[in-house]
Design a protein around this motif. Structure first.
Motif, PDB file in Angstrom:
ATOM      1  N   SER A 144       0.888  -1.004  -0.025  1.00  0.00           N
ATOM      2  CA  SER A 144      -0.039  -0.006  -0.085  1.00  0.00           C
ATOM      3  C   SER A 144       1.024   1.331  -0.012  1.00  0.00           C
ATOM      4  O   SER A 144       2.128   1.135   0.098  1.00  0.00           O
ATOM      5  N   SER A 145       0.373   2.568  -0.325  1.00  0.00           N
ATOM      6  CA  SER A 145       0.726   3.672  -0.125  1.00  0.00           C
ATOM      7  C   SER A 145      -0.187   4.681   0.157  1.00  0.00           C
ATOM      8  O   SER A 145      -1.337   4.586   0.095  1.00  0.00           O
ATOM      9  N   VAL A 146       0.097   5.750   0.517  1.00  0.00           N
ATOM     10  CA  VAL A 146      -0.768   6.907   1.058  1.00  0.00           C
ATOM     11  C   VAL A 146      -0.586   8.040   0.458  1.00  0.00           C
ATOM     12  O   VAL A 146       0.342   8.552   0.350  1.00  0.00           O
ATOM     13  N   ALA A 147      -1.766   8.674   0.188  1.00  0.00           N
ATOM     14  CA  ALA A 147      -1.609  10.218  -0.462  1.00  0.00           C
ATOM     15  C   ALA A 147      -2.560  11.077   0.468  1.00  0.00           C
ATOM     16  O   ALA A 147      -3.644  10.614   1.096  1.00  0.00           O
ATOM     17  N   MET A 148      -2.339  12.533   0.517  1.00  0.00           N
ATOM     18  CA  MET A 148      -3.039  13.228   1.538  1.00  0.00           C
ATOM     19  C   MET A 148      -3.786  14.267   0.687  1.00  0.00           C
ATOM     20  O   MET A 148      -3.164  14.887  -0.273  1.00  0.00           O
ATOM     21  N   VAL A 149      -4.943  14.457   1.114  1.00  0.00           N
ATOM     22  CA  VAL A 149      -5.741  15.339   0.272  1.00  0.00           C
ATOM     23  C   VAL A 149      -6.267  16.530   1.481  1.00  0.00           C
ATOM     24  O   VAL A 149      -6.778  16.381   2.194  1.00  0.00           O
ATOM     25  N   LEU A 150      -5.995  17.857   0.994  1.00  0.00           N
ATOM     26  CA  LEU A 150      -6.083  18.831   1.697  1.00  0.00           C
ATOM     27  C   LEU A 150      -7.457  19.423   1.136  1.00  0.00           C
ATOM     28  O   LEU A 150      -7.391  19.950   0.058  1.00  0.00           O
ATOM     29  N   VAL A 151      -8.515  19.664   2.080  1.00  0.00           N
ATOM     30  CA  VAL A 151      -9.826  20.105   1.370  1.00  0.00           C
ATOM     31  C   VAL A 151     -10.084  21.430   2.229  1.00  0.00           C
ATOM     32  O   VAL A 151     -10.290  21.596   3.499  1.00  0.00           O
ATOM     33  N   ASN A 152     -10.209  22.397   1.573  1.00  0.00           N
ATOM     34  CA  ASN A 152     -10.832  23.678   2.010  1.00  0.00           C
ATOM     35  C   ASN A 152     -12.334  23.869   1.728  1.00  0.00           C
ATOM     36  O   ASN A 152     -12.689  23.945   0.392  1.00  0.00           O
ATOM     37  N   VAL A 153     -13.116  24.177   2.531  1.00  0.00           N
ATOM     38  CA  VAL A 153     -14.765  24.077   2.442  1.00  0.00           C
ATOM     39  C   VAL A 153     -14.975  25.656   2.488  1.00  0.00           C
ATOM     40  O   VAL A 153     -14.713  26.489   3.502  1.00  0.00           O
ATOM     41  N   ILE A 154     -15.536  26.170   1.239  1.00  0.00           N
ATOM     42  CA  ILE A 154     -16.129  27.667   1.349  1.00  0.00           C
ATOM     43  C   ILE A 154     -17.561  27.790   1.409  1.00  0.00           C
ATOM     44  O   ILE A 154     -18.058  27.291   1.042  1.00  0.00           O
ATOM     45  N   ASN A 155     -17.525  28.531   2.709  1.00  0.00           N
ATOM     46  CA  ASN A 155     -18.911  28.842   3.189  1.00  0.00           C
ATOM     47  C   ASN A 155     -19.462  29.998   2.639  1.00  0.00           C
ATOM     48  O   ASN A 155     -18.972  31.092   2.704  1.00  0.00           O
ATOM     49  N   LEU A 156     -20.764  29.717   1.804  1.00  0.00           N
ATOM     50  CA  LEU A 156     -21.389  30.724   1.287  1.00  0.00           C
ATOM     51  C   LEU A 156     -22.863  31.426   2.035  1.00  0.00           C
ATOM     52  O   LEU A 156     -23.246  32.151   1.752  1.00  0.00           O
ATOM     53  N   GLN A 157     -22.896  30.730   3.289  1.00  0.00           N
ATOM     54  CA  GLN A 157     -24.017  30.916   4.006  1.00  0.00           C
ATOM     55  C   GLN A 157     -23.889  32.024   5.120  1.00  0.00           C
ATOM     56  O   GLN A 157     -22.693  31.925   5.440  1.00  0.00           O
ATOM     57  N   ASN A 158     -24.876  32.712   5.541  1.00  0.00           N
ATOM     58  CA  ASN A 158     -24.662  33.570   6.441  1.00  0.00           C
ATOM     59  C   ASN A 158     -25.182  32.710   7.862  1.00  0.00           C
ATOM     60  O   ASN A 158     -26.544  32.392   7.962  1.00  0.00           O
ATOM     61  N   HIS A 159     -24.621  32.972   8.923  1.00  0.00           N
ATOM     62  CA  HIS A 159     -24.788  32.574  10.187  1.00  0.00           C
ATOM     63  C   HIS A 159     -24.969  33.358  11.226  1.00  0.00           C
ATOM     64  O   HIS A 159     -23.906  34.307  11.064  1.00  0.00           O
ATOM     65  N   ALA A 160     -25.809  33.612  12.187  1.00  0.00           N
ATOM     66  CA  ALA A 160     -25.494  34.310  13.153  1.00  0.00           C
ATOM     67  C   ALA A 160     -24.351  34.005  14.221  1.00  0.00           C
ATOM     68  O   ALA A 160     -23.677  32.816  14.073  1.00  0.00           O
ATOM     69  N   PRO A 161     -23.760  35.330  14.545  1.00  0.00           N
ATOM     70  CA  PRO A 161     -22.387  34.978  15.493  1.00  0.00           C
ATOM     71  C   PRO A 161     -22.704  34.223  16.584  1.00  0.00           C
ATOM     72  O   PRO A 161     -23.891  34.119  17.129  1.00  0.00           O
ATOM     73  N   THR A 162     -21.465  33.688  16.860  1.00  0.00           N
ATOM     74  CA  THR A 162     -21.601  32.560  18.424  1.00  0.00           C
ATOM     75  C   THR A 162     -20.870  33.629  19.381  1.00  0.00           C
ATOM     76  O   THR A 162     -20.004  34.030  18.974  1.00  0.00           O
ATOM     77  N   ILE A 163     -21.276  33.593  20.798  1.00  0.00           N
ATOM     78  CA  ILE A 163     -20.839  34.495  21.859  1.00  0.00           C
ATOM     79  C   ILE A 163     -20.472  33.694  22.720  1.00  0.00           C
ATOM     80  O   ILE A 163     -21.120  32.723  23.383  1.00  0.00           O
ATOM     81  N   ASP A 164     -19.100  33.674  23.152  1.00  0.00           N
ATOM     82  CA  ASP A 164     -18.737  32.905  24.329  1.00  0.00           C
ATOM     83  C   ASP A 164     -18.142  33.938  25.493  1.00  0.00           C
ATOM     84  O   ASP A 164     -17.178  34.929  25.165  1.00  0.00           O
ATOM     85  N   ILE A 165     -18.659  33.789  26.563  1.00  0.00           N
ATOM     86  CA  ILE A 165     -18.248  34.879  27.947  1.00  0.00           C
ATOM     87  C   ILE A 165     -17.483  34.077  28.916  1.00  0.00           C
ATOM     88  O   ILE A 165     -18.078  32.923  29.118  1.00  0.00           O
ATOM     89  N   ASN A 166     -16.332  34.521  29.233  1.00  0.00           N
ATOM     90  CA  ASN A 166     -15.585  33.922  30.393  1.00  0.00           C
ATOM     91  C   ASN A 166     -15.598  35.091  31.249  1.00  0.00           C
ATOM     92  O   ASN A 166     -15.348  36.166  31.190  1.00  0.00           O
ATOM     93  N   PHE A 167     -15.644  34.691  32.607  1.00  0.00           N
ATOM     94  CA  PHE A 167     -15.679  35.591  33.660  1.00  0.00           C
ATOM     95  C   PHE A 167     -14.354  35.622  34.537  1.00  0.00           C
ATOM     96  O   PHE A 167     -13.597  34.257  34.501  1.00  0.00           O
ATOM     97  N   VAL A 168     -14.018  36.692  35.090  1.00  0.00           N
ATOM     98  CA  VAL A 168     -12.800  36.573  35.836  1.00  0.00           C
ATOM     99  C   VAL A 168     -12.829  35.972  37.039  1.00  0.00           C
ATOM    100  O   VAL A 168     -11.953  35.120  37.583  1.00  0.00           O
ATOM    101  N   SER A 169     -13.994  35.884  37.877  1.00  0.00           N
ATOM    102  CA  SER A 169     -14.130  35.296  39.205  1.00  0.00           C
ATOM    103  C   SER A 169     -14.982  34.158  38.854  1.00  0.00           C
ATOM    104  O   SER A 169     -15.541  33.761  37.744  1.00  0.00           O
TER     105      SER A 169
END
Length: 863
Positions: free
Chosen positions: A333-358
């Motif tokens: 056997s032998s192995v080849a690598m395929v690099l796939v870049n997905v182009i996103n054409l859709q609009n999605h709502a932003p995701t909010i991540d909140i971290n607290f000091v305390s």
């Protein structure tokens, strides 16, 4: 070469995206030092020395407790430590750089300075040795194989993740005559393919089997190794590997699944014939599971299809490792690598991540109410992987107490905008809203709750400025006096109060106070001992630091009629009194005096003759104690009398005392004879003897008056000085002016005049000034006005004075009072009472005012 450049660029990019980078070996014990953030960032050098002790470092955390944190940051020193023993093999993939990113907030007090992204590389140690799948493997060579024919053998696997520790080198151990060499082939995924290569043609008839060894050794320090025993049989075998046309395929696709259009078509060829050259394609184990769920691989044609759409938030770049295996035995056997870049054409709502000091629980965080304005509370990261305007985001927070500040591209911090007060509001619901610039714009909301934690910032508050209580004397101990009403809106220990009593002097305070503010007595109180107690109550809470407050308390001890009156004159019982009566002289005999330890109406005394006055010859003034004849005395009245006198107070119940006087009465007629002799003198002639008598009497009287006045003035000055040195005579004591024909010329009798000296004690007249009255001869005519020490005195026909205990005669108006003195006192001096305002006297005895005023007050003055 191409792969090395790619890896180098990837590492360089990773390094440039962080602020600091540290290294720590795996297997180190917890609390191992990692790095000094404060020193390496030089943050202290940019801060004035006086503020350096306010610099703090806090690791931003996500989740409830932060128990899964691998590292901790010293808040004061900024030093980074490991929290647990790290295992690179459990944390990271094989043959990769193992690291974790730590976000640290640097603050001055509660004001943020910067947020650092620190990369911590977990350095692999060589704690695993290379391992072959089996300790033995069997291979075959065909005797017709040409030189260079190769046979694959299993390669060793080192579970270390470090590049050096997992890098394996192989060595062949054999006899010198064995026609084999070791062949090592590096595949594109970094794994090694091993093979045994034939150096020269084999002759099965000479030797049909061989035993050789392959030693696998890693490049760690010290190196680890393992041995594979290879048994070679000479036959015909598949000796050609499949070969791809390219080792790396790079494609870009739309996020749009299609069953007809492949993403890419892989092609490989195998020079072997028959089944040894027939290939099939498979995803190797290096391909991620998420990639396998979104892509399909046709095993026969090598076509790859996108069959599942990627959802918002998922990675848009994937590596597919495809292995081509022939049908030989064993297969190649032998192995080849395929690099796939997905182009996103859709609009999605932003995701909010909140971290607290305390520390926080889900979306609930607590902050202290004394937190400073501008303090850093939470770190907000926004993710929107859409392209163009669809990925441009703007966030807002609308609140009067908190504010959202922009820290850069899709990064924000929540800070305190205005000061907080838990007593007014202890909870805030915060909403962060983010919206992209797409058309139509999409938005997201993230909500969290801020709980304001209590600080002991309010001291106890009293409902009154002064608490006044009244309690009767003679009550049993532990009698309730009253409550101290106090409130404290703080929570916990800050609202739990402790009470204590304070006094300005060293006298014993007969009170105690409970844990809930109830004042009670610890002993029975005595009005005569002390009628007013003034002290303070200290109330403090149990907060840190503790808050306290003081309030004044006054307890008045109300008098009970618990003291019976007693006679002070006569001071012995029975008492013998010899009286010589002279006609045409005063009817007064003497003044009985009594005292009572009580006050007010309980000490207002009345006198009476209770026994022995059968002839009704005697009378006594009920209020002054003046004992006198009630009618004209004749010689028939001479004789002995046993008289019993009683004195009663005005309390309830009435208490009394008695005394007995044995009175011997002698009736004389000398005054009548002298008067008759004088009456026969003519109007126009003065008898020589009478003139001599007048001159002699005048001289004697002058001497007596001079001596008596001098003595009285000296004694008055001495006693007034004594009073000024603090010898205040209690207002509840009673003194009487005593006058009788049996007490002649030079006798001086003390009279105490009431003068209130303390404005707080004006309700009870206090005896603070002492005057003396000198009794001298019969030279003054009735009604003559005498001035002594600047005070007006006026003669009268009766003894005038009983000092007021509980009785009162109205309200002092501020005018000077004139005391009326009996006519029996020939010359005298007396100090007038001061005219300080005396209010609140008992009005219950006003029925006796007319009698009292008739004795000792003349003119329009009132009390």
């Amino acid at each position: 070469m191409f792969v090395g450049i790619y890896v180098l660029l990837f590492l360089l990019q990773a390094c440039l995206s962080v602020d600091l980078m540290y290294r720590i070996e795996e297997g180190k014990s917890p609390d191992t030092f990692v790095g000094d953030i404060a020193a390496d960032t030089h943050v202290m050098e940019s801060v004035p020395r006086k503020d350096q002790n306010r610099i703090t470092f806090s690791q931003l955390q996500r989740g409830a407790t932060g128990s899964n944190l691998l590292f901790r940051v010293s808040k004061k020193t900024g030093k980074l430590y490991a929290t647990q023993t790290l295992d690179a093999e459990a944390m990271c993939n094989h043959n990769t750089e193992c690291y974790r990113i730590v976000d640290v907030a640097v603050q001055k007090g509660t004001t943020p300075i910067k947020i650092l992204e620190i990369k911590v590389i977990i350095q692999d140690i060589n704690d695993h040795h290379p391992e072959f799948p089996d300790k033995r493997t069997d291979i075959q060579f065909s005797e017709g194989d040409v030189t260079g024919t190769k046979r694959l053998i299993p390669n060793a696997i080192d579970r270390d993740v470090g590049i050096e520790n997992s890098q394996i080198t192989y060595e062949l151990k054999k006899n010198a005559s064995d026609p084999f060499v070791l062949f090592v082939y590096k595949s594109v995924d970094g794994a090694s393919k091993l093979g045994i290569s034939l150096e020269k043609k084999l002759n099965r008839e000479i030797k049909d089997s061989y035993v050789i060894q392959v030693i696998a050794k890693d490049e760690g320090s010290p190196p680890q190794q393992s041995v594979l025993d290879i048994y070679i049989s000479v036959t015909d075998v598949n000796d050609n590997f499949p070969l791809f046309t390219r080792k790396v395929y790079n494609v870009s696709i739309k996020n749009d699944p299609s069953k007809t259009s492949p993403v890419v078509i892989l092609k490989a060829k195998d020079d072997d014939a028959g089944k040894n050259g027939k290939l099939r394609y498979y995803f190797s184990s290096r391909t991620s599971e998420i990639a396998k769920t979104h892509f399909n691989l046709n095993e026969i044609t090598g076509e790859i299809f996108l069959h599942k759409k990627f959802q918002f938030g998922q990675d848009l770049s994937y590596k597919l490792y495809v292995e081509a295996i022939d049908g030989g035995s064993p297969p190649l056997s032998s192995v080849a690598m395929v690099l796939v870049n997905v182009i996103n054409l859709q609009n999605h709502a932003p995701t909010i991540d909140i971290n607290f000091v305390s520390a926080s629980t889900e979306n609930h965080v607590g902050i202290s109410e004394n937190i400073e304005v501008g303090s850093f509370i939470a770190y907000v990261k926004v993710t929107d992987l859409d392209l163009g305007e669809n990925g441009e985001v703007r966030c807002d927070l609308y609140h009067d107490k908190f504010q959202l500040q922009n820290l850069g591209l899709k990064k924000y911090q929540v800070i305190v905008k205005n000061s907080l007060d838990r007593e007014k509001e202890d909870r805030y619901d915060i909403t962060v809203t983010c919206q992209d610039e797409g058309s139509p714009p999409l938005h997201s909301k993230s909500k969290f709750t801020i709980q304001v934690l209590d600080v002991n910032d309010v001291k106890p508050q009293f409902s009154k400025k002064t608490f006044n209580f009244v309690i009767h004397e003679n009550k049993q101990p532990k009698v309730r006096v009253g409550y101290i009403n106090v409130t404290d809106p703080d929570l916990g220990p800050g609202g739990k109060l402790t009470y204590s009593l304070l006094t300005n002097n060293k006298h014993f305070l007969p009170f105690q106070i409970s844990d809930y503010g109830l004042i009670s007595t610890v002993m029975s109180l005595d009005h005569e001992f002390q009628n007013i107690y003034k002290f303070q109550v200290l109330v403090k809470d149990n907060g840190i630091p503790s808050q306290n407050n003081l309030v004044n308390v006054m307890v008045k001890v109300k008098d009970e009629n618990d003291n019976a009156p007693y006679f002070t004159f006569p001071s012995i019982n029975p008492f013998t009194l010899n009286v010589v009566y002279y006609p045409h002289h005063t009817k007064n005999i003497t003044v009985l005096r009594a005292s009572d330890g009580d006050s007010r109406e309980n000490a207002f005394l009345k006198y009476e003759i209770s026994r022995g006055n059968d002839k009704q010859l005697f009378t006594i003034n009920h209020y002054t104690g003046l004992f006198s004849f009630s009618r004209q005395v004749t010689k028939h009245d001479a004789g002995s009398y046993e008289l019993e006198f009683a004195v009663k107070d005005s309390g309830n119940p009435v208490l009394s005392a008695t005394t007995t006087i044995f009175l011997a009465l002698t009736v004389s007629n000398r005054s009548s004879e002298m008067l008759n002799a004088l009456n026969v003198q003519t109007d126009d002639k003065i008898h020589l003897n009478f003139l001599i008598i007048i001159v002699s009497v005048a001289v004697s009287v002058s001497v007596i008056v001079t001596v008596s006045v001098s003595v009285c003035i000296i004694r008055c000055n001495d006693e007034a000085g004594t009073m000024r040195r603090g010898e205040v005579i209690s207002s509840t004591k009673q003194k009487h002016l005593m006058c009788s024909s049996s007490f002649l010329a030079t006798s001086c009798i003390d009279v105490f005049v009431a003068r209130p000296t303390d404005p707080d004690k004006t309700r009870t007249a206090q005896l603070t000034e002492l005057s003396r009255v000198s009794h001298l001869g019969n030279e003054l005519e009735n009604g003559h006005i005498v001035t002594a020490l600047g005070i007006d005195l006026q003669a009268a026909t009766d003894v005038v004075y009983q000092e007021i205990g509980a009785a009162s005669c109205g309200k002092q108006t501020g005018k000077k009072a004139t005391l009326v003195v009996p006519e029996c006192h020939r010359q005298m001096s007396i100090l007038s009472s001061r005219t300080d305002s005396i209010e609140g006297w008992n009005q219950g005895d006003m029925a006796h005012n007319g009698d009292i005023l008739g004795y000792f007050i003349r003119g329009p003055q009132t009390f």
